[in-house]
Design a protein around this motif. Structure first.
Motif, PDB file in Angstrom:
ATOM      1  N   THR A   1      13.434  25.140  39.266  1.00 51.17           N
ATOM      2  CA  THR A   1      13.585  24.898  37.831  1.00 51.17           C
ATOM      3  C   THR A   1      13.070  23.527  37.459  1.00 51.17           C
ATOM      4  OG1 THR A   1      15.241  24.708  36.060  1.00 51.17           O
ATOM      5  CG2 THR A   1      15.947  24.104  38.272  1.00 51.17           C
ATOM      6  N   SER A   2      12.739  23.361  36.202  1.00 48.83           N
ATOM      7  CA  SER A   2      12.348  22.048  35.699  1.00 48.83           C
ATOM      8  C   SER A   2      13.600  21.228  35.416  1.00 48.83           C
ATOM      9  CB  SER A   2      11.517  22.199  34.417  1.00 48.83           C
ATOM     10  OG  SER A   2      12.315  22.764  33.388  1.00 48.83           O
ATOM     11  N   ASP A   3      13.389  19.981  34.967  1.00 50.33           N
ATOM     12  CA  ASP A   3      14.508  19.108  34.613  1.00 50.33           C
ATOM     13  C   ASP A   3      15.520  19.797  33.697  1.00 50.33           C
ATOM     14  OD1 ASP A   3      11.844  16.979  34.099  1.00 50.33           O
ATOM     15  OD2 ASP A   3      13.295  16.535  35.672  1.00 50.33           O
ATOM     16  N   ILE A   4      15.007  20.536  32.726  1.00 48.98           N
ATOM     17  CA  ILE A   4      15.829  21.019  31.623  1.00 48.98           C
ATOM     18  C   ILE A   4      16.904  22.008  32.070  1.00 48.98           C
ATOM     19  CG2 ILE A   4      15.742  22.363  29.482  1.00 48.98           C
ATOM     20  CD1 ILE A   4      12.977  21.078  28.973  1.00 48.98           C
ATOM     21  N   TYR A   5      16.601  22.836  33.081  1.00 53.03           N
ATOM     22  CA  TYR A   5      17.561  23.868  33.483  1.00 53.03           C
ATOM     23  C   TYR A   5      18.235  23.577  34.819  1.00 53.03           C
ATOM     24  CZ  TYR A   5      15.057  25.994  29.710  1.00 53.03           C
ATOM     25  OH  TYR A   5      14.494  26.207  28.489  1.00 53.03           O
ATOM     26  N   SER A   6      18.091  22.363  35.303  1.00 49.94           N
ATOM     27  CA  SER A   6      18.706  22.028  36.585  1.00 49.94           C
ATOM     28  C   SER A   6      20.227  21.998  36.492  1.00 49.94           C
ATOM     29  CB  SER A   6      18.175  20.677  37.095  1.00 49.94           C
ATOM     30  OG  SER A   6      18.432  19.649  36.159  1.00 49.94           O
ATOM     31  N   ARG A   7      20.769  21.610  35.345  1.00 51.19           N
ATOM     32  CA  ARG A   7      22.228  21.547  35.201  1.00 51.19           C
ATOM     33  C   ARG A   7      22.849  22.939  35.332  1.00 51.19           C
ATOM     34  NH1 ARG A   7      25.393  22.752  31.126  1.00 51.19           N
ATOM     35  NH2 ARG A   7      23.658  22.842  29.643  1.00 51.19           N
TER      36      ARG A   7
ATOM     37  N   PHE B   1      25.930  26.930  38.766  1.00 47.73           N
ATOM     38  CA  PHE B   1      25.964  28.203  39.487  1.00 47.73           C
ATOM     39  C   PHE B   1      26.018  27.950  40.990  1.00 47.73           C
ATOM     40  CE2 PHE B   1      23.826  31.849  41.491  1.00 47.73           C
ATOM     41  CZ  PHE B   1      24.543  32.913  40.953  1.00 47.73           C
ATOM     42  N   GLN B   2      25.237  26.993  41.447  1.00 47.34           N
ATOM     43  CA  GLN B   2      25.198  26.627  42.860  1.00 47.34           C
ATOM     44  C   GLN B   2      26.589  26.232  43.364  1.00 47.34           C
ATOM     45  OE1 GLN B   2      23.343  22.843  43.695  1.00 47.34           O
ATOM     46  NE2 GLN B   2      22.668  23.501  45.720  1.00 47.34           N
ATOM     47  N   LYS B   3      27.257  25.347  42.637  1.00 48.42           N
ATOM     48  CA  LYS B   3      28.584  24.886  43.065  1.00 48.42           C
ATOM     49  C   LYS B   3      29.577  26.042  43.124  1.00 48.42           C
ATOM     50  CE  LYS B   3      28.442  21.482  40.014  1.00 48.42           C
ATOM     51  NZ  LYS B   3      28.831  20.316  39.174  1.00 48.42           N
TER      52      LYS B   3
ATOM     53  N   ILE C   1      28.677  28.361  46.169  1.00 48.31           N
ATOM     54  CA  ILE C   1      28.963  27.734  47.469  1.00 48.31           C
ATOM     55  C   ILE C   1      30.456  27.743  47.751  1.00 48.31           C
ATOM     56  CG2 ILE C   1      28.967  25.519  48.704  1.00 48.31           C
ATOM     57  CD1 ILE C   1      26.212  24.976  47.529  1.00 48.31           C
ATOM     58  N   LEU C   2      31.260  27.444  46.744  1.00 51.03           N
ATOM     59  CA  LEU C   2      32.703  27.404  46.933  1.00 51.03           C
ATOM     60  C   LEU C   2      33.309  28.796  47.090  1.00 51.03           C
ATOM     61  CD1 LEU C   2      33.702  24.540  44.478  1.00 51.03           C
ATOM     62  CD2 LEU C   2      33.543  24.452  46.968  1.00 51.03           C
ATOM     63  N   ASN C   3      32.473  29.823  46.897  1.00 53.11           N
ATOM     64  CA  ASN C   3      32.914  31.195  47.126  1.00 53.11           C
ATOM     65  C   ASN C   3      32.102  31.868  48.234  1.00 53.11           C
ATOM     66  OD1 ASN C   3      35.083  32.180  45.045  1.00 53.11           O
ATOM     67  ND2 ASN C   3      33.714  30.794  43.940  1.00 53.11           N
ATOM     68  N   GLY C   4      31.589  31.032  49.131  1.00 57.59           N
ATOM     69  CA  GLY C   4      31.043  31.548  50.380  1.00 57.59           C
ATOM     70  C   GLY C   4      29.574  31.884  50.420  1.00 57.59           C
ATOM     71  N   LYS C   5      28.804  31.573  49.352  1.00 57.35           N
ATOM     72  CA  LYS C   5      27.379  31.902  49.376  1.00 57.35           C
ATOM     73  C   LYS C   5      26.551  30.645  49.155  1.00 57.35           C
ATOM     74  CE  LYS C   5      24.370  35.139  49.998  1.00 57.35           C
ATOM     75  NZ  LYS C   5      24.427  36.036  51.159  1.00 57.35           N
ATOM     76  N   MET C   6      25.697  30.341  50.111  1.00 59.42           N
ATOM     77  CA  MET C   6      24.893  29.141  50.012  1.00 59.42           C
ATOM     78  C   MET C   6      23.740  29.333  49.024  1.00 59.42           C
ATOM     79  SD  MET C   6      24.467  26.032  50.786  1.00 59.42           S
ATOM     80  CE  MET C   6      25.855  25.979  51.916  1.00 59.42           C
ATOM     81  N   VAL C   7      23.661  28.440  48.054  1.00 57.02           N
ATOM     82  CA  VAL C   7      22.598  28.430  47.054  1.00 57.02           C
ATOM     83  C   VAL C   7      21.997  27.032  47.039  1.00 57.02           C
ATOM     84  CG1 VAL C   7      22.045  28.615  44.588  1.00 57.02           C
ATOM     85  CG2 VAL C   7      23.685  30.206  45.620  1.00 57.02           C
TER      86      VAL C   7
ATOM     87  N   CYS D   1      23.990  34.113  31.263  1.00 56.46           N
ATOM     88  CA  CYS D   1      23.629  35.189  32.184  1.00 56.46           C
ATOM     89  C   CYS D   1      24.033  34.872  33.624  1.00 56.46           C
ATOM     90  CB  CYS D   1      22.132  35.468  32.098  1.00 56.46           C
ATOM     91  SG  CYS D   1      21.662  36.131  30.484  1.00 56.46           S
ATOM     92  N   LEU D   2      23.871  33.629  34.039  1.00 55.17           N
ATOM     93  CA  LEU D   2      24.297  33.262  35.391  1.00 55.17           C
ATOM     94  C   LEU D   2      25.805  33.410  35.545  1.00 55.17           C
ATOM     95  CD1 LEU D   2      22.095  30.130  36.225  1.00 55.17           C
ATOM     96  CD2 LEU D   2      21.803  32.499  37.002  1.00 55.17           C
ATOM     97  N   GLU D   3      26.546  33.146  34.471  1.00 54.89           N
ATOM     98  CA  GLU D   3      28.004  33.304  34.525  1.00 54.89           C
ATOM     99  C   GLU D   3      28.381  34.777  34.669  1.00 54.89           C
ATOM    100  OE1 GLU D   3      31.736  31.851  34.984  1.00 54.89           O
ATOM    101  OE2 GLU D   3      29.894  30.677  34.780  1.00 54.89           O
ATOM    102  N   LYS D   4      27.636  35.671  34.015  1.00 55.03           N
ATOM    103  CA  LYS D   4      27.877  37.103  34.174  1.00 55.03           C
ATOM    104  C   LYS D   4      27.660  37.521  35.626  1.00 55.03           C
ATOM    105  CE  LYS D   4      26.477  40.323  31.501  1.00 55.03           C
ATOM    106  NZ  LYS D   4      27.768  40.988  31.190  1.00 55.03           N
ATOM    107  N   ILE D   5      26.596  36.993  36.230  1.00 54.70           N
ATOM    108  CA  ILE D   5      26.294  37.334  37.622  1.00 54.70           C
ATOM    109  C   ILE D   5      27.370  36.780  38.553  1.00 54.70           C
ATOM    110  CG2 ILE D   5      24.654  36.921  39.506  1.00 54.70           C
ATOM    111  CD1 ILE D   5      22.459  36.891  37.281  1.00 54.70           C
ATOM    112  N   PHE D   6      27.783  35.542  38.303  1.00 57.09           N
ATOM    113  CA  PHE D   6      28.817  34.947  39.149  1.00 57.09           C
ATOM    114  C   PHE D   6      30.129  35.723  39.033  1.00 57.09           C
ATOM    115  CE2 PHE D   6      32.516  32.072  39.316  1.00 57.09           C
ATOM    116  CZ  PHE D   6      32.522  31.838  40.673  1.00 57.09           C
ATOM    117  N   ASP D   7      30.496  36.116  37.817  1.00 57.84           N
ATOM    118  CA  ASP D   7      31.735  36.857  37.600  1.00 57.84           C
ATOM    119  C   ASP D   7      31.705  38.175  38.387  1.00 57.84           C
ATOM    120  OD1 ASP D   7      34.293  37.379  35.995  1.00 57.84           O
ATOM    121  OD2 ASP D   7      33.066  39.110  35.445  1.00 57.84           O
TER     122      ASP D   7
END
Length: 261
Positions: free
Chosen positions: A139-145, A150-152, A155-161, A248-254
């Motif tokens: 991702t570029s600067d803009i969507y890194s947050r 999503f990464q955090k 990772i805290l639920n067992g999947k390395m991103v 959308c990433l929150e939907k996937i994480f859920d």
């Protein structure tokens, strides 16, 4: 190609140095200077910057190479492209430009995201996540947050991103991806993906694009395209560039979280 890619990560690189360093370190001084003087950098040379930062030209050169550029001239040349990022962060989503309230725009965005990210599609994405050995975001600067959040959570639920948001070329993480892995590129307005496609086309991972731009050429590179909207959303800051990726990433994480139970 390499320098063109690195322009999309300059802000992340500079802020990382700013956040992690001590005030008396030369790198922090230079990072502060570049961030505060981006709009007049084209009028300066390495002698000016060295003088105003009270460091040597060798230190400036070493700093440029740390950011992934061959020399200060290349850094300065690509830093001019930071202006687009600057405009993004100088605008607000709350201006009533279209006559539609921000609440209505967010509601429309959520509706469009729901149309694409159906229960069945999200379930398929979760299956891919379970199968993948590695999941990598580009991702570029803009969507890194949004990617980092999503990464955090993952990772805290067992999947390395892992997230690549600067120094894209010669990256060992990308080089080590295999067919069962996932490579997800975020480019809501389509600018970043245009630069990145030739760079990743030979990568053997399953390649996924998250975007609002409907362009058939993407199908030549990506195995899947996740659309955040029914129509393209270009330009600067809007509810799609600010909220759609996170939504959308929150939907996937859920869905992933529920699959663990």
């Amino acid at each position: 190609m390499e320098r063109d890619l690195n322009k999309y990560g300059i802000l992340n690189s500079l802020i990382s140095i700013l956040n992690e360093g001590m005030d008396d370190l030369a790198d922090v001084t230079i990072a502060k200077y570049l961030l505060q003087n981006y709009n007049r950098l084209q009028d300066l040379n390495i002698y000016n910057v060295a003088s105003e930062c009270f460091v040597s030209r060798t230190t400036i050169l070493r700093f440029a190479k740390k950011l992934g550029f061959d020399n200060f001239k290349d850094l300065k040349s690509q830093f001019s492209n930071f202006y687009d990022t600057y405009l993004f962060y100088r605008s607000s989503i709350y201006g009533n430009r279209t006559g539609i309230s921000c609440v209505e725009e967010i509601s429309n965005m959520a509706r469009e995201c729901e149309l694409f990210f159906t229960k069945e599609r999200v379930a398929s994405i979760v299956e891919d996540i379970h199968r993948a050995t590695q999941i990598v975001f580009m991702t570029s600067d803009i969507y890194s947050r949004q990617s980092a959040e999503f990464q955090k959570a993952m990772i805290l639920n067992g999947k390395m991103v892992r997230v690549i948001s600067n120094k894209y070329e010669n990256n060992e993480i990308l080089d080590n991806l295999k067919q069962e892995d996932l490579l997800l590129v975020i480019s809501v307005s389509g600018f970043f993906v245009t630069e990145i496609m030739p760079f990743i086309k030979e990568n053997c991972a399953k390649k996924i694009l998250l975007t609002t731009i409907h362009d058939k050429s993407y199908n030549k590179i990506f195995n899947e395209i996740w659309y955040l909207s029914e129509t393209p959303k270009r330009g600067n800051r809007n509810v799609y560039t600010v909220f759609a990726t996170q939504y959308c990433l929150e939907k996937i994480f859920d869905a992933y979280l529920k699959s663990l139970k």
